[in-house]
Scaffold this active site. Structure first.
Site, mmCIF file in Angstrom:
data_model
loop_
_atom_site.group_PDB
_atom_site.id
_atom_site.type_symbol
_atom_site.label_atom_id
_atom_site.label_comp_id
_atom_site.label_asym_id
_atom_site.label_seq_id
_atom_site.Cartn_x
_atom_site.Cartn_y
_atom_site.Cartn_z
ATOM 1 N N VAL A 191 -4.956 3.676 1.872
ATOM 2 C CA VAL A 191 -4.054 3.456 0.738
ATOM 3 C C VAL A 191 -2.620 3.855 1.085
ATOM 4 C CG1 VAL A 191 -3.532 4.154 -1.637
ATOM 5 C CG2 VAL A 191 -5.882 3.598 -0.970
ATOM 6 N N GLU A 192 -2.460 4.951 1.791
ATOM 7 C CA GLU A 192 -1.111 5.447 2.069
ATOM 8 C C GLU A 192 -0.349 4.588 3.081
ATOM 9 O OE1 GLU A 192 0.637 7.748 0.659
ATOM 10 O OE2 GLU A 192 -0.849 8.783 -0.539
ATOM 11 N N SER A 193 -1.013 4.163 4.163
ATOM 12 C CA SER A 193 -0.286 3.495 5.251
ATOM 13 C C SER A 193 -0.961 2.237 5.778
ATOM 14 C CB SER A 193 -0.113 4.462 6.418
ATOM 15 O OG SER A 193 -1.383 4.700 7.030
#
Length: 156
Positions: free
Chosen positions: A44-46
């Site tokens: 989700v973050e990267s």
């Protein structure tokens, strides 16, 4: 401490999906965090991009802010091993702080520990955080169901 040469070499080194998976598994084991949870946060973050940098300055696979990276031991937040180790350590800290409540730990990871505290120990009513928590949880369940499907989920 990393030298400028080591940092430069790390930034130019190509990290394979296998390298990233190994870093996640090692960090999760070292910090006693479910590797599927770490993997879902990375997704989700990267989206598994070790060179990701947000508009707000969050860096690397787990999108650590510079102060958080330093606080949890990443001298070079763009080094995937350091980034994931610090991110896993931070997740462990948040899990412990919020009574092993994954939803609150994820909310704190996204919005900050203080935001969860200010909201009476509940998920803060920020649009981004309210969307972030269920998104990570959905991917977390997918990784738990098929723990070695990183490349399949990463492609989505």
């Amino acid at each position: 401490m990393a030298t400028k040469t080591q940092t430069h070499e790390t930034l130019n080194r190509a990290f394979t999906q296998e390298d990233i998976d190994a870093a996640i598994d090692q960090a999760a084991a070292r910090h006693n965090v479910d590797p599927s949870l770490v993997r879902s946060v990375v997704k989700v973050e990267s989206n598994f991009n070790p060179n990701a940098i947000s508009r707000k300055g969050a860096m690397g696979l787990m999108q650590l802010m510079p102060a958080t990276a330093a606080r949890f031991g990443a001298l070079n937040p763009l080094d995937p091993r350091q980034n994931v180790a610090a991110g896993a350590r931070y997740l462990k800290f948040l899990m412990d702080r919020f009574g092993h409540n994954v939803r609150l730990a994820l909310a704190a990871y996204n919005a900050g520990e203080e935001a969860v505290d200010r909201n009476g120990g509940q998920i803060p009513p920020f649009t981004e955080t309210m969307a972030y928590v269920p998104r990570v949880l959905k991917i977390y369940q997918q990784f738990k169901d098929q723990p070695r499907s990183t490349s399949l989920i990463a492609a989505r």
